[in-house]
Scaffold this motif. Structure first.
Motif, mmCIF file in Angstrom:
data_model
loop_
_atom_site.group_PDB
_atom_site.id
_atom_site.type_symbol
_atom_site.label_atom_id
_atom_site.label_comp_id
_atom_site.label_asym_id
_atom_site.label_seq_id
_atom_site.Cartn_x
_atom_site.Cartn_y
_atom_site.Cartn_z
ATOM 1 N N GLN B 36 0.858 -1.184 0.000
ATOM 2 C CA GLN B 36 0.000 0.000 0.000
ATOM 3 C C GLN B 36 0.888 1.226 0.000
ATOM 4 O O GLN B 36 1.984 1.217 0.591
ATOM 5 N N THR B 63 -8.031 4.224 -6.127
ATOM 6 C CA THR B 63 -9.169 3.992 -5.235
ATOM 7 C C THR B 63 -10.436 3.606 -5.998
ATOM 8 O O THR B 63 -11.309 2.936 -5.462
ATOM 9 N N VAL B 145 -1.334 -0.707 -3.889
ATOM 10 C CA VAL B 145 -2.729 -0.318 -3.734
ATOM 11 C C VAL B 145 -2.732 1.043 -3.040
ATOM 12 O O VAL B 145 -2.140 1.187 -1.961
ATOM 13 N N GLY B 147 -3.431 3.714 -0.663
ATOM 14 C CA GLY B 147 -4.019 3.649 0.671
ATOM 15 C C GLY B 147 -3.225 4.497 1.633
ATOM 16 O O GLY B 147 -1.998 4.357 1.729
ATOM 17 N N ASP B 156 -8.269 0.532 4.815
ATOM 18 C CA ASP B 156 -8.743 -0.632 4.077
ATOM 19 C C ASP B 156 -8.880 -0.285 2.593
ATOM 20 O O ASP B 156 -9.194 0.854 2.245
ATOM 21 N N PRO B 157 -8.673 -1.268 1.714
ATOM 22 C CA PRO B 157 -8.923 -1.001 0.293
ATOM 23 C C PRO B 157 -10.409 -0.783 0.034
ATOM 24 O O PRO B 157 -11.263 -1.289 0.771
ATOM 25 N N THR B 158 -10.713 -0.016 -1.007
ATOM 26 C CA THR B 158 -12.110 0.142 -1.404
ATOM 27 C C THR B 158 -12.588 -1.148 -2.060
ATOM 28 O O THR B 158 -11.785 -2.004 -2.438
ATOM 29 N N GLN B 161 -11.099 -1.416 -5.432
ATOM 30 C CA GLN B 161 -9.712 -1.887 -5.375
ATOM 31 C C GLN B 161 -9.661 -3.395 -5.110
ATOM 32 O O GLN B 161 -8.854 -4.107 -5.714
ATOM 33 N N ALA B 162 -10.518 -3.853 -4.208
ATOM 34 C CA ALA B 162 -10.519 -5.276 -3.876
ATOM 35 C C ALA B 162 -10.820 -6.115 -5.110
ATOM 36 O O ALA B 162 -10.177 -7.146 -5.362
ATOM 37 N N ALA B 197 -1.271 -3.545 3.660
ATOM 38 C CA ALA B 197 -1.899 -4.588 2.832
ATOM 39 C C ALA B 197 -2.553 -5.693 3.664
ATOM 40 O O ALA B 197 -2.909 -6.741 3.128
ATOM 41 N N VAL B 200 -5.820 -6.432 2.253
ATOM 42 C CA VAL B 200 -5.847 -6.662 0.802
ATOM 43 C C VAL B 200 -5.879 -8.177 0.609
ATOM 44 O O VAL B 200 -5.027 -8.892 1.125
#
Lengths: 116, 202
Positions: B36, B63, B145, B147, B156-158, B161-162, B197, B200
């Motif tokens: 991240q 994002t 990612v 972040g 946290d990833p969106t 993104q996930a 991460a 992630v």
């Protein structure tokens, strides 16, 4: 030498947030034992040396340019009557939090003499 | 997904190759390392990748889920850093290796900077063949990612993104004939904040 990046190297334009006086170490520990830096401690004077040498860095720079080692020393200082808390890590970084404020970060690339 | 001369050919991948982060040939891909950025936008990361000597990874996921290819997959980038000892962490070193590592961690010379120990241990590990060691810059791809690290913890990833992470990792595993065992979070491999991460998934 290996390099790393999870982050873009950026210029840190924050003002120097290092505590300036009444620096006291209050404890030390490790996030998890790794053998790489277990037993790391600093005296009050050494912590003061770190803050004298360290510069403000962004979270991106901390991640890109420093190893975030699991061993740390905690401490406090008073500045203008306010009590700041900080955590210096054995990789040459520090997390500094003013009372009610946002955590900022410091880094020192010339502090190896303190981290051994 | 297909690959041509190091570029990924797919409508889901936007080319933003940044030559400044490339460091010569990447001769083999044994693993993928998830990162991240610590920043809140892809723009700031992409801007930094334009600076001479910048460090970065091969892919960047914004994002909104946009996937940027930022380095050729046949080029090395500096995205891993000093690696930890895999066998030391897993308590599976051979007796000889354990002795060699102990010599690095507890040198007879009393005053050795931690930074020196970290580098020596990483150099020692790099001589091993994967997967006896963790992946290095020389045999892995990196995925960043976007972040932020506000408050001392990575966000946290969106959901976008996930979704993009899952798609990209699956495609890269197939392309390079890897398995999910070859995908690592950055703090597992090197010395980074444990929350990077951590949420992630792939």
């Amino acid at each position: 030498m290996l390099a790393t990046s999870c982050s873009p190297p950026q210029s840190a334009n924050q003002s120097q947030p290092a505590p300036a006086d009444a620096i006291h170490v209050t404890g030390h520990g490790v996030d998890q034992a790794s053998g790489i830096c277990d037993g790391f401690t600093l005296t009050d004077a050494q912590a003061q040396q770190f803050f004298a040498k360290a510069t403000a860095i962004t979270p991106e720079q901390m991640h890109a340019d420093y190893d975030y080692l699991p061993c740390w020393v905690d401490g406090t200082t008073t500045r203008g009557g306010a009590r700041w808390t900080w955590r210096i890590r054995a990789g040459g970084t520090a997390e500094v939090t003013p009372p009610g404020g946002q955590m900022t970060f410091l880094g020192c690339k010339s502090c190896d003499d303190l981290f051994q | 997904m297909t690959e041509s001369k190091g570029k990924i050919i797919d409508g889901k991948v936007t080319q933003k190759i940044a030559p400044a982060i490339e460091r010569g040939a990447l001769d083999a891909v044994h693993a993928i390392v998830m990162h991240q950025t610590g920043g809140s936008s892809a723009e700031s990361t992409l801007a930094s990748y334009g600076h001479k000597g910048a460090n970065g990874a091969h892919f960047l996921i914004d994002t909104d889920g946009t996937i940027y290819q930022t380095a050729h997959v046949d080029k090395r980038t500096h995205h891993v850093g000093n690696i930890q000892s895999r066998c030391h962490n897993l308590k599976s070193c051979s007796p000889d290796d354990a002795t060699a590592i102990d010599t690095i961690l507890h040198p007879k010379k009393k005053k050795v900077p931690y930074s020196t120990k970290v580098r020596q241990l990483s150099d020692h590990e790099a001589k091993k063949a994967y997967p006896k060691r963790y992946p290095t810059n020389s045999d892995s791809l990196g995925i960043e990612v976007v972040g932020s690290f506000d408050g001392g913890i990575y966000e946290d990833p969106t959901s976008d993104q996930a979704d993009s992470v899952k798609w990209l990792v699956a495609e890269l595993l197939a392309l390079f004939k890897l398995t999910t065992d070859d995908v690592y979070r950055h703090p597992t491999v090197s010395y980074k904040h444990a929350s990077e991460a951590s949420n992630v998934t792939w």
